[in-house]
Every structure is written in C-alpha cells, then in structure tokens.
Design an enzyme around this catalytic site. Structure first.
Site, short mmCIF file in Angstrom:
data_model
loop_
_atom_site.label_atom_id
_atom_site.label_comp_id
_atom_site.label_asym_id
_atom_site.label_seq_id
_atom_site.Cartn_x
_atom_site.Cartn_y
_atom_site.Cartn_z
N GLU A 137 0.82 -1.21 0.00
CA GLU A 137 0.00 0.00 0.00
C GLU A 137 0.85 1.26 0.00
O GLU A 137 0.56 2.22 -0.71
CB GLU A 137 -0.96 0.00 1.20
CG GLU A 137 -2.21 -0.86 1.02
CD GLU A 137 -1.96 -2.35 1.20
OE1 GLU A 137 -0.82 -2.73 1.54
OE2 GLU A 137 -2.91 -3.13 1.01
N HIS A 168 -11.65 -4.83 8.77
CA HIS A 168 -12.15 -4.52 7.43
C HIS A 168 -13.39 -3.62 7.46
O HIS A 168 -14.01 -3.43 6.43
CB HIS A 168 -12.58 -5.79 6.68
CG HIS A 168 -11.46 -6.65 6.20
ND1 HIS A 168 -10.60 -7.32 7.04
CD2 HIS A 168 -11.05 -6.96 4.95
CE1 HIS A 168 -9.73 -8.02 6.32
NE2 HIS A 168 -9.98 -7.82 5.06
#
Lengths: 332, 324
Positions: free
Chosen positions: B60, B129
């Site tokens: 990321e 999440h």
C-alpha cells in the site's frame, strides 16, 4: 587562463572539486548562522559526504529528477539550485526555494526537477517510483535518482519500492548513501544482513558498491548506472561514505569514537581530489586559493541575499494548502 | 435514465475517465485480472490493458506513493485501496507527502491524485475490514474528502475529483455497492463543494453522509408518520465541509442530529456538532444530538455488528429525545 586550462582533461575534475567545496563552505557558514540563531529547526549537514551528491548529480541530464532526504543541501546545490535560494530557505525567507515553507529539510525546485527534501526516512522512495512510472507511461527517457541513507533500508518502503520498481522495470536509480549510522544506530546493530547489495540482488536489481569518499569513483559509477537505468530499469548504487559531523546540530555524537571519526577524515573527499589535482599539475596552490576565494564570495553573497530577504506576510499563511486556499473568496 | 447499482456507477465513471484522458490510469491490488475485490473494475483490464489498469503487489505504501509520484510527473492516477483499514499502511504517503507537497514546496508542486477506498461495516467482516476512518482523513489540511452516498454521486464525483489539482480521497461505503438508483444519461459533474438536502423537512435537521444516508432517510420516513418533518442533509464532502447548507437548515428547524458511522470520540460528528454550536447556537432549541457507532472494534457476529452501527430506530429515538 587558469592552470586547468592547460590540462583540458582535468577541467572537469576541477569543477567537481569546486562543487564539493561550494557545499562544504556553504554548510560551514550555515553552522555559524545556526549558532547565531539566524537558522533554526533541524540542520542536517552533508559535510564529509559531498562526493555522493556531486558525483551522482553530475551524471544526470537536466530533465532527470532527483528525490532526496532531509540531508539535502548538497544535492540541491549540486543539482543547480542557487546558493541564494537555499540559504534564504534556511533563514525562512520568502525568497527561499520553498518560500520559507519548507526549511532545511524540504527544499523543492520545479525548474531542476528537485522533488524534496523528504524528512520521513524511506518516504521518498515510493514517490521516486511514481515519477519513474509517469516517465515510462509518457514515453520519456528520463531517470529519477532517489537518495536515501542506510537507515532507510530497514524501512518497509525501501523493500516495497525496490520490488515495485524492479517488477515494472522503472528507471529509478536508488542511491544509498551508506554513512554507517541511522542517526545514532550503527548499521551492524540494525541490519541482519549488512551487505546492502545483497538486498538489492533479492529484488534482481543490479548494484554497485562504490567508495563514496572518492568523487571520481562515484561519478564513474553513476555514469554507468544512470545510462543502465535509463534504458534497463532500476539500479542500486551503494555509496560508502561518512558524515564528519553529528546527525543534526543537536547530536552529541556519543555513539562513535573520536578515532573512528578522525580516521574517516583522513579520507576527506575534498583534500583527496585537491591533492591529486595538484600532483597532476592541474591545480596549484594559487589556483586552489582563488577557487576558495570565489566560493567564499558566493557564500557571502548568499548570506547577504538571505539576510536582506523578506518574511512572507502572515496573511498568506493558508496559501498553498490547496489550489486557491488562503485567497479571499476562493473555495476551500 | 437507467437504474444501475452503485458499483456499476463507479465502474462507468472509471471507464469514462480512462476513455476520456490518456493521463488517467487505475492501479491497486487486484483491480485488473481479479476485476476489483468488490468487482468495481470488472472488465476494465480487458478494455484498457495492463498499463492503464495496473495490478500492484500488496504494497500500500509503495503504490500509493507511486500514485503521488506519477501525479507529480504529469499523470492523473486513480489508486484503489481495498478498505480504509488497509489504507493505514499508506498513511505516511497520504498525510506526510500527498497532503504536504504543495505547501512544503511553496506552491511549486501539486498532487492531482485520486484515491478510492471502501469504508464501513455491515458485511460481518470483523475488526480489520469494517471501520469508518474517513473522519481521520478529514482532519488533514491539503486533502479533499468525498463520501458519495448515491448512485449519481458515485458516478458524478470522479470526473471533478480528477480535475481537482490536489489529492482527493473518495470513500465508497461497502454496503452501498449493491444499492440501485437512477443514473441520468446526461448527468454532468457533481459540485464537490456543496452538501445536498436529500429530503426536506421543517422540524429537525439530520446531518449525515455515506453509508448512514439510507438509515437516516428511513428514520425521516418513520418520523413523518409521527408528524415530524425531518430534513436530511447529505454532506457528500467531509473536507471541506459545506456548513452553509447545514446552518441554513438549522436556522429553519432549530434542532440538529448528526448521524455518523464513525466512532463518537474525536470524530467528524464532533466537528459538525461543534460548528453548529459555534455558529448557530442562538438558532438551537435543543443541544445538538449525535448517533454514532458504539466504541468497540467491529464484532463479527451479525447481531453484535447490527448493534454497533447507526440504524433507523436509533436515529428515530434520538430525534425524539431532542423533542422533535
């Protein structure tokens, strides 16, 4: 006619010496200004490491890009940013290269494609990968030279960036200035594998390890590496160097012995090249003295420029947060 | 005019952007061969090829940073991050680089980057999440933060976000992807600076955005049955905030309730509430109310997850407590 004119092959080496001397004298003067409180914040000196910045930037084309760290006065000056603009930045003046918004650690210059001045260790590497990606997508044969220290090699961003650049064959030249210490932590105390070239090899990135105290060796390696990178994807240069001063002005240098520092000073890249040029008959003591006088004059001119500089009006504080910010009536 | 899902609306926006401007490219984990982890980019690899629909490794920080660099280098990257929780791995690049380059460089550099990511709960995906951290990003000067809650905004916000010369983060609530709505064929770009009144009412102002818009509209419907007119404002832009629309509504209704899926402490709802109190105190007939997520990491079990996030019943109950 200078002495070097009689030795055309040596003129370029005299230029390299001058570039290193410009960085050294600039920073020595910055230390004085720091003591006099004209410069504040952090001031990370390149002193001892000048051959790295000079040798690599000499190998770059004007259209190539540079991404540097918070220890980047040398890289900025070698890249062609004026002493005036850098010194004014250190003094926080609006005439500074970043308008006094950046300071010592955040020198930016769009004209020379100098993309900072990043003060997060490892933070510049992904940006360098992206600059190279843009060049590749646009079909531009440009190289992005990304400087970082041995400390950055412990950061995840080093590994992510090496992998991505290699995977996508991007023209990034990773230039690791290995000065053996991440602030106060010796490389051997921070790395399970201290041979940095081995890490590059793990990403199939070709690498060279070079004596970073020898500007001629750095430039020769950089010339090869830049051209290899331009058409062949990322390469890794390990520049083995040493900083003679502390990490920043606040560093009491408790983690290194005086003997170690003195031993490295014996390899100072500036007298090393000056002596070689004198022995070759390319630069006698008179010419060397004139060079130092010219450099000193340039430094003093930069200091005078900075001190005559102006402060950005506080009313402009919110300008440049986003396009149009801080301008009355503009959307924010 | 056709009815499409929110997912399809985002996909159309991406396709139009890729087709319109050669500088645009999409990159992220599994945006290409997989079709996007929420199937948003399905088919785009086949249409535009691997250079422009670019699968990345699980890095990321590197691929968000590469988006920043590519934006500095003349491209218009769209970076997809799977979820806001994963974006924390790129927080350094977003906060320390994307948000600062224009300022640190004295206006010389700018980062025309769009980052899209999924946010929010509702799918039993647990505590890594499901969170709503867009309020954190809205804290940061230099970023524009968008939260499309409707099909039209899901489509219409991307083009102006790409025109914005500064970094834009778009938060797509995961529970909205399957929601259907009308997408006008001639929809123009959305104004990114204004909030929208989704339902008019004269007794109470419900201020919300993103994933809690449907619950807020349901609550307004229930309140209407009780004779209470709730005005529902969709902020759409979390930074900058369009407080003019909110304050004008509060001046009419004299009551305000902020509905936010983020946690209450130090949150976007706290910011909105504070600004109403600072700027419209004399308009208020009651303290500003808030309905937020319970202050727990998101649990997996459905009944527990349901108990965490704002629902219509909770909004109705809070409205009653305000005396509306």
């Amino acid at each position: 006619m200078t002495d070097a004119d009689a030795f055309p092959g040596m003129q370029h080496q005299v230029h390299l010496l001058r570039q290193m001397a410009r960085i050294r004298r600039f920073e020595e003067r910055a230390v004085e200004l720091y003591s006099a409180t004209a410069i504040r914040g952090f001031l990370h000196l390149d002193i001892g490491q000048e051959a790295c910045a000079v040798g690599v930037t000499e190998a770059l084309e004007p259209d190539d890009a540079v991404v540097a760290t918070y220890r980047e006065h040398g890289h900025a000056l070698a890249r062609g940013i004026t002493m005036r603009a850098v010194m004014a930045e250190l003094e926080g003046k609006v005439e500074g290269v970043s308008r006094g918004r950046g300071g010592s650690m955040h020198l930016f210059d769009v004209a020379t494609r100098f993309f900072g001045g990043n003060a997060i260790v490892g933070g510049g590497l992904p940006v360098a990968v992206g600059l190279a990606l843009a060049d590749k997508l646009r079909g531009l044969p440009r190289v992005t030279a990304c400087f970082f220290g041995d400390g950055a090699v412990a950061e995840g961003e080093f590994h992510e960036s090496m992998n991505l650049a290699a995977l996508w064959h991007l023209p990034v030249l990773f230039c690791c200035e290995n000065n053996r210490y991440a602030m106060g932590t010796a490389l051997l105390r921070a790395q399970s594998e201290p041979d940095l070239a081995v890490k590059a090899a793990a990403y199939r990135v070709p690498s060279w390890s070079v004596d970073g105290m020898d500007v001629l060796a750095v430039e020769e390696a950089a010339n090869r590496a830049v051209e290899a990178t331009r058409f062949g994807g990322p390469h890794f240069l390990e520049l083995r160097t040493y900083r003679f001063r502390g990490h920043s002005m606040y560093d009491p240098d408790r983690y290194r012995s005086t003997d170690e520092i003195e031993a490295w000073k014996e390899r100072d890249p500036i007298p090393r090249l000056a002596t070689a040029l004198r022995d070759a008959g390319a630069l006698d003591d008179g010419a060397r003295g004139r060079m130092e006088e010219e450099v000193a004059a340039e430094v003093e001119d930069a200091v005078a420029f900075a001190e005559a500089g102006t402060l950005e009006p506080v009313e402009d504080l919110e300008r440049f947060v986003t396009a149009g910010s801080g301008v009355p009536g503009a959307a924010r | 005019m056709t009815a499409v899902t929110y997912r399809e609306a985002v996909r159309r926006a991406l396709r139009d952007a890729l087709a319109t401007d050669d500088r645009v490219f999409l990159m992220g984990v599994d945006v290409g061969a997989y079709g996007g982890c929420y199937a948003v980019s399905l088919g785009l690899l086949e249409e535009f090829g691997p250079e422009r629909v670019r699968d990345t490794p699980l890095s990321e920080s590197a691929f968000v940073g590469a988006g920043i660099g590519a934006a500095l280098g003349g491209m218009l990257p769209i970076v997809e991050i799977m979820t806001v929780n994963f974006s924390l791995l790129a927080l350094d690049q977003i906060v320390n680089n994307a948000a600062t380059y224009r300022y640190m460089s004295g206006g010389q550099m700018h980062v025309p980057l769009v980052i899209r990511m999924t946010t929010g709960a509702g799918r039993q995906l647990g505590a890594q999440h499901s969170h709503s951290l867009e309020g954190w990003y809205a804290h940061v000067p230099g970023l524009r933060i968008l939260a499309p809650a409707t099909v039209t905004d899901a489509y219409g916000m991307l083009a102006p976000a790409l025109v914005d010369p500064d970094p834009v983060l778009i938060f797509e609530h995961g529970a909205l992807y399957h929601v259907k709505g009308e997408l006008p064929d001639d929809l123009g770009p959305v104004d990114l600076t204004t909030a929208v009144i989704r339902r008019a009412g004269g007794d109470l102002t419900l201020v919300t955005y993103g994933g809690t818009l449907p619950a807020s509209l349901d609550a307004a419907e229930q309140l209407a049955g009780e004779g209470v007119g709730a005005e529902v404002i969709d902020l759409r832009s979390l930074r900058p905030l369009d407080m003019d629309t909110v304050l004008a509504s509060v001046a009419r209704t004299h009551r305000a309730l902020v509905v936010d899926e983020g946690w209450r402490s130090g949150s976007l709802s706290a910011e909105v509430s504070a600004r109403i109190t600072e700027q419209a105190f004399s308009d208020l007939d009651a303290p500003v109310g808030r309905v937020c997520s319970a202050e727990v990491p998101m649990p997996y079990a459905k009944h527990l997850e349901d108990a965490v996030v704002p629902r219509a019943a909770g909004v109705v109950a809070a409205a009653r407590r305000l005396g509306a």
